[in-house]
Design a protein around this motif. Sequence first.
Motif, mmCIF file in Angstrom:
data_model
loop_
_atom_site.group_PDB
_atom_site.id
_atom_site.type_symbol
_atom_site.label_atom_id
_atom_site.label_comp_id
_atom_site.label_asym_id
_atom_site.label_seq_id
_atom_site.Cartn_x
_atom_site.Cartn_y
_atom_site.Cartn_z
ATOM 1 N N MET A 165 -19.901 5.343 5.858
ATOM 2 C CA MET A 165 -19.817 4.798 4.525
ATOM 3 C C MET A 165 -18.397 5.008 4.014
ATOM 4 S SD MET A 165 -21.944 5.688 1.059
ATOM 5 C CE MET A 165 -21.278 7.322 0.879
ATOM 6 N N VAL A 166 -17.873 3.999 3.372
ATOM 7 C CA VAL A 166 -16.531 4.045 2.791
ATOM 8 C C VAL A 166 -16.677 3.881 1.288
ATOM 9 C CG1 VAL A 166 -14.299 2.913 2.686
ATOM 10 C CG2 VAL A 166 -15.537 2.986 4.848
ATOM 11 N N ARG A 167 -16.021 4.702 0.533
ATOM 12 C CA ARG A 167 -16.053 4.598 -0.926
ATOM 13 C C ARG A 167 -14.630 4.432 -1.426
ATOM 14 N NH1 ARG A 167 -17.380 9.409 -4.860
ATOM 15 N NH2 ARG A 167 -17.297 8.304 -6.834
ATOM 16 N N LEU A 168 -14.338 3.268 -1.980
ATOM 17 C CA LEU A 168 -13.004 2.981 -2.497
ATOM 18 C C LEU A 168 -13.078 2.837 -4.003
ATOM 19 C CD1 LEU A 168 -11.924 0.271 0.068
ATOM 20 C CD2 LEU A 168 -11.039 2.588 -0.065
ATOM 21 N N LEU A 169 -12.120 3.414 -4.686
ATOM 22 C CA LEU A 169 -12.062 3.317 -6.135
ATOM 23 C C LEU A 169 -10.870 2.444 -6.512
ATOM 24 C CD1 LEU A 169 -13.111 4.226 -8.885
ATOM 25 C CD2 LEU A 169 -11.609 6.206 -8.703
ATOM 26 N N PRO A 170 -11.131 1.224 -6.997
ATOM 27 C CA PRO A 170 -10.025 0.358 -7.397
ATOM 28 C C PRO A 170 -9.290 0.928 -8.604
ATOM 29 C CG PRO A 170 -12.052 -0.903 -7.126
ATOM 30 C CD PRO A 170 -12.412 0.550 -7.094
ATOM 31 N N ARG A 171 -8.002 0.698 -8.650
ATOM 32 C CA ARG A 171 -7.205 1.129 -9.793
ATOM 33 C C ARG A 171 -7.078 -0.014 -10.786
ATOM 34 N NH1 ARG A 171 -2.157 4.794 -8.359
ATOM 35 N NH2 ARG A 171 -3.080 6.223 -9.835
ATOM 36 N N GLY A 172 -8.125 -0.800 -10.908
ATOM 37 C CA GLY A 172 -8.110 -1.926 -11.822
ATOM 38 C C GLY A 172 -8.734 -1.571 -13.154
ATOM 39 N N ASP A 231 -14.119 1.085 11.888
ATOM 40 C CA ASP A 231 -12.689 1.373 11.979
ATOM 41 C C ASP A 231 -12.141 1.554 10.558
ATOM 42 O OD1 ASP A 231 -9.910 1.356 12.278
ATOM 43 O OD2 ASP A 231 -9.956 -0.172 13.847
ATOM 44 N N LEU A 232 -12.154 2.785 10.086
ATOM 45 C CA LEU A 232 -11.776 3.085 8.704
ATOM 46 C C LEU A 232 -10.339 2.676 8.392
ATOM 47 C CD1 LEU A 232 -12.457 4.322 5.970
ATOM 48 C CD2 LEU A 232 -11.782 6.550 6.910
ATOM 49 N N ARG A 233 -9.406 2.991 9.258
ATOM 50 C CA ARG A 233 -8.004 2.651 8.993
ATOM 51 C C ARG A 233 -7.808 1.137 8.857
ATOM 52 N NH1 ARG A 233 -6.654 7.162 12.860
ATOM 53 N NH2 ARG A 233 -5.896 8.806 11.486
ATOM 54 N N VAL A 245 -9.492 -0.073 5.415
ATOM 55 C CA VAL A 245 -8.702 0.284 4.237
ATOM 56 C C VAL A 245 -7.437 -0.574 4.188
ATOM 57 C CG1 VAL A 245 -7.378 2.115 3.115
ATOM 58 C CG2 VAL A 245 -9.646 2.602 4.024
ATOM 59 N N ALA A 246 -6.778 -0.773 5.328
ATOM 60 C CA ALA A 246 -5.582 -1.621 5.370
ATOM 61 C C ALA A 246 -5.919 -3.045 4.939
ATOM 62 C CB ALA A 246 -4.975 -1.622 6.773
ATOM 63 N N SER A 247 -7.060 -3.545 5.362
ATOM 64 C CA SER A 247 -7.497 -4.884 4.976
ATOM 65 C C SER A 247 -7.661 -4.996 3.463
ATOM 66 C CB SER A 247 -8.809 -5.215 5.686
ATOM 67 O OG SER A 247 -9.280 -6.476 5.328
ATOM 68 N N HIS A 248 -8.248 -3.975 2.864
ATOM 69 C CA HIS A 248 -8.380 -3.944 1.400
ATOM 70 C C HIS A 248 -7.008 -3.892 0.745
ATOM 71 C CE1 HIS A 248 -12.684 -3.564 0.493
ATOM 72 N NE2 HIS A 248 -12.782 -2.902 1.634
ATOM 73 N N GLN A 249 -6.144 -3.002 1.200
ATOM 74 C CA GLN A 249 -4.836 -2.806 0.582
ATOM 75 C C GLN A 249 -3.945 -4.040 0.704
ATOM 76 O OE1 GLN A 249 -4.843 -0.574 -1.437
ATOM 77 N NE2 GLN A 249 -4.868 1.491 -0.668
ATOM 78 N N GLN A 250 -4.167 -4.849 1.736
ATOM 79 C CA GLN A 250 -3.381 -6.069 1.937
ATOM 80 C C GLN A 250 -3.952 -7.250 1.158
ATOM 81 O OE1 GLN A 250 -3.400 -6.384 6.187
ATOM 82 N NE2 GLN A 250 -2.114 -4.586 6.442
ATOM 83 N N ALA A 257 -18.618 10.050 7.995
ATOM 84 C CA ALA A 257 -18.569 9.629 9.387
ATOM 85 C C ALA A 257 -19.820 10.119 10.099
ATOM 86 C CB ALA A 257 -17.330 10.211 10.057
ATOM 87 N N THR A 258 -20.426 9.234 10.880
ATOM 88 C CA THR A 258 -21.600 9.596 11.679
ATOM 89 C C THR A 258 -21.379 9.142 13.106
ATOM 90 O OG1 THR A 258 -22.711 7.519 11.179
ATOM 91 C CG2 THR A 258 -23.140 9.371 9.695
ATOM 92 N N ARG A 259 -22.141 9.722 13.994
ATOM 93 C CA ARG A 259 -22.060 9.316 15.403
ATOM 94 C C ARG A 259 -23.216 8.456 15.753
ATOM 95 N NH1 ARG A 259 -20.221 13.799 19.474
ATOM 96 N NH2 ARG A 259 -18.656 14.865 18.275
#
Length: 51
Positions: free
Chosen positions: A1-8, A20-22, A25-30, A49-51
């Motif tokens: 699970m990924v939790r992103l907090l927008p600065r909006g 693939d977390l990196r 996140v890069a996709s969001h930031q771009q 993260a889980t296995r």
Amino acid sequence: MVRLLPRGENGDIYIGSTDDLRRRVASHQQGHVISTSKYLPLILRSYVATR
């Protein structure tokens, strides 16, 4: 699970999942994710993260 907090202005929290977390996140930031592209930059607040 990924939790992103927008600065909006809306204060929403985006929750998603990825193998693939990196890359995700890069996709969001771009600005490639419509739901968060108006609220950049984003802050990665937590992830689980889980296995």
